[in-house]
Write an enzyme that holds these catalytic residues in place. Structure first.
Site, PDB file in Angstrom:
ATOM      1  N   GLU A 399       0.840  -1.185   0.000  1.00  0.00           N
ATOM      2  CA  GLU A 399       0.000   0.000   0.000  1.00  0.00           C
ATOM      3  C   GLU A 399       0.886   1.250   0.000  1.00  0.00           C
ATOM      4  O   GLU A 399       1.862   1.323   0.739  1.00  0.00           O
ATOM      5  CB  GLU A 399      -0.875   0.026   1.253  1.00  0.00           C
ATOM      6  CG  GLU A 399      -1.766  -1.175   1.401  1.00  0.00           C
ATOM      7  CD  GLU A 399      -2.391  -1.257   2.791  1.00  0.00           C
ATOM      8  OE1 GLU A 399      -2.223  -0.290   3.558  1.00  0.00           O
ATOM      9  OE2 GLU A 399      -3.005  -2.282   3.092  1.00  0.00           O
ATOM     10  N   HIS A 485      -2.626  -6.821  10.856  1.00  0.00           N
ATOM     11  CA  HIS A 485      -3.506  -7.853  10.302  1.00  0.00           C
ATOM     12  C   HIS A 485      -3.271  -9.211  10.970  1.00  0.00           C
ATOM     13  O   HIS A 485      -2.827 -10.159  10.329  1.00  0.00           O
ATOM     14  CB  HIS A 485      -3.261  -8.002   8.793  1.00  0.00           C
ATOM     15  CG  HIS A 485      -3.444  -6.754   8.006  1.00  0.00           C
ATOM     16  ND1 HIS A 485      -2.822  -6.535   6.789  1.00  0.00           N
ATOM     17  CD2 HIS A 485      -4.183  -5.656   8.248  1.00  0.00           C
ATOM     18  CE1 HIS A 485      -3.170  -5.352   6.326  1.00  0.00           C
ATOM     19  NE2 HIS A 485      -3.998  -4.799   7.199  1.00  0.00           N
ATOM     20  N   ASN A 523      -5.256  -6.697   2.612  1.00  0.00           N
ATOM     21  CA  ASN A 523      -5.983  -6.360   3.835  1.00  0.00           C
ATOM     22  C   ASN A 523      -7.089  -7.386   4.028  1.00  0.00           C
ATOM     23  O   ASN A 523      -7.878  -7.627   3.122  1.00  0.00           O
ATOM     24  CB  ASN A 523      -6.567  -4.963   3.727  1.00  0.00           C
ATOM     25  CG  ASN A 523      -5.531  -3.935   3.329  1.00  0.00           C
ATOM     26  OD1 ASN A 523      -4.987  -4.002   2.239  1.00  0.00           O
ATOM     27  ND2 ASN A 523      -5.255  -2.993   4.191  1.00  0.00           N
TER      28      ASN A 523
END
Length: 547
Positions: A399, A485, A523
């Protein structure tokens, strides 16, 4: 009334209930007096309800909505608070750049992921211990960020709603029918989460995404492609933020301590709709401590009710026939480990605690040339990712992250998601009465190597270097000691059957990221949501309404 209209109506009823609870200062949230026989005083000690859902994150929210739609009286138990009551500054959530006690879960000092700038700790503040929205759970060699409050992680994440590459999904979850997931459950999850795409024309011209366009250009110089990433943030609201017609949130650097406007967190989507069924109650500031099974097969929970300052108000016993664990990889795993090791659920599988991983999370940053300005204006909601997942040696999805400091920093920041095969294990520490994580920094070496391989290419193509000053007092380019995560601990098909039914106990289910073994490549919340949709549909059909 069609299904979409029904869902919209339920969502509005639920939003009204959330607002009414906040105005009245209630810790119990219900859209109808009949919902699970709850009152403003809450679900009482000794109460029995057909279903209890522990937690209010993604899998928990899906489970509660579908149970409520099926007419099952359901109580959700959330250890955090409801976040829609303004504080002294008139805002629900505190700011990122000058956080107060609302930022953190019972800390005396904030623990931001970017721990320094030029090795100076400019982001953190001393605070009073309080039931704040973000927790950093620290283990010996890994820390995990988790959300605390009604909506769980949806309150504090960047909202990047990414459906995983099908080939990798099939690798991680081979026992799950991918055709069903990609034709039915992923679309259902995206609709329920209210996922949207950014207007690409606006993206290309706005100052607020200059940092992302710079990251894209520099990736392209290295022969790397980027992709736009869907989000649960309301992009139309963001455009109005930029126009100055509404209060700023994403454009006011708000994200890790909550967004005051714009983001469609779970309390505005699945949870609102669940409350709107009239069959779901949310009890806030209620933490489940123990689970045991009674002789009749029902489950008895010991629950501590506290106030936002941590004072114990009551200890309750609540029983249920169907118990859904949605407290996240850390929370659900800890509850089951405690139950197994203390003998309250002695027949739990030895697989409980296994298969944990940080989704290959590594943060890094690069120092740009003076002519590559990233902008003093930066949206806190990411919109682009560097997609090098097809790299056969070191797949990475990175990202392009913001660093919204309010001034020009010439920094390009990234959260890399890598394919790290290493797995950790949770064990129960009786002395501390908590789950402890067996994970070493060396286990993150594959993730660091993959991240370094990608960004070495970008640095070489652009004549740039890494930043070594952003991740605390140490001189390092890669942050490998925390993650956003957490996945695993109660892996699907090992600790449970293929629908999240916990081995050894009837009517006991796991419905969150614990089910995914350590990695999903993007994600994870869309995958968690879609998997919960799949699992709870089967459970309701076979175990509840069909029984």
């Amino acid at each position: 009334m069609n299904a979409h209209q029904t869902l919209s109506r339920r969502r509005m009823l639920g939003l009204t209930a959330l607002g009414a609870a906040a105005l009245a200062g209630h810790t119990t949230i219900a859209a109808a007096p009949r919902a699970a026989a709850a009152t403003a005083a809450g679900v009482s000690d000794g109460a029995f309800v057909p279903a209890v859902v522990i937690g209010t994150g993604y899998g928990a929210a899906v489970s509660a909505l579908r149970l409520g739609e099926a007419g099952v009286s359901t109580v959700m138990l959330e250890m955090g608070q409801l976040w829609n009551q303004p504080g002294p500054d008139g805002k629900v959530f505190t700011g990122t750049l000058a956080p107060d006690k609302r930022s953190s879960w019972f800390k005396t000092r904030t623990e931001a992921p970017l721990g320094s700038f030029l090795w100076l700790d400019l982001a953190n503040r001393d605070i009073e211990p309080y039931a704040g929205v973000l927790d950093r759970v620290n283990f010996e060699q890994m820390s995990v960020y988790v959300g605390r409050g009604v909506g769980g992680g949806s309150l504090v994440n960047g909202g990047m709603a990414v459906t995983p590459r099908r080939s990798y999904f099939e690798e991680v979850l081979p026992q799950v029918d991918a055709d069903e997931m990609y034709s039915t459950y992923f679309p259902r999850a995206n609709a329920g989460l209210r996922v949207k795409n950014i207007d690409e024309g606006w993206f290309e011209q706005t100052d607020w995404y200059r940092y992302a366009r710079v990251g894209r250009e520099q990736a392209a110089n290295a022969g790397l492609g980027t992709t736009f990433v869907p989000n649960v943030y309301d992009w139309d609201y963001m455009r109005r933020e930029a126009d100055g017609t509404v209060p700023k949130s994403a454009l006011a650097a708000e994200v890790i301590y909550g967004n005051n406007h714009g983001k469609v967190s779970l309390d505005k989507s699945y949870l609102a709709a669940a409350l709107g069924t009239g069959n779901v109650v949310i009890e806030t500031l209620h933490q489940v401590k123990t689970i045991r099974q009674r002789n009749d097969g029902t489950y008895l929970l010991t629950v501590e009710q506290k106030d936002a300052d941590g004072k114990l108000l009551a200890t309750k016993e609540i029983s249920c026939r169907h118990l859904f664990l949605g407290a996240g990889s850390l929370g659900s795993t800890e509850l089951l480990l405690r139950a197994r090791e203390t003998g309250t659920l002695p027949d739990l599988s030895s697989e409980i605690g296994g298969g944990w991983g940080p989704n290959g999370n590594i943060m890094t940053a690069r120092a740009n040339h003076v002519w590559n300005t990233t902008g003093s204006k930066q949206s806190s909601i990411p919109a682009l990712g560097i997609d090098d997942w097809d790299n056969p040696e070191s797949p990475v999805f990175a990202e392009i992250a913001p660093m919204p400091a309010g001034l020009e920093t010439w920094v390009s920041l990234y959260l890399a998601i890598t394919k790290n095969p290493e797995r950790g294990t949770f064990v129960y520490d009786a002395a501390k009465d908590r789950a402890d994580l067996r994970w070493t920094r060396e286990q993150n070496a594959p993730a660091v190597a993959a991240t370094k391989a990608l960004f070495d290419r970008i640095n070489a193509a652009n004549g740039t270097i890494y930043r070594y000053d952003l991740f605390g007092a140490q001189i390092k380019a890669f942050a490998d000691d925390f993650c956003y995560h957490p996945l695993g601990g109660c892996v699907l098909g090992k600790a449970t059957d293929n629908y999240g039914r916990v081995d050894g106990y009837r009517n006991l289910y796991v419905t969150d990221g614990s089910l995914i073994s350590g990695s999903i490549g993007v994600n994870p919340f869309v995958t968690i949501t879609a998997l919960a949709e799949r699992n709870v549909e089967r459970i309701i059909e076979e175990d509840i309404t069909g029984s």
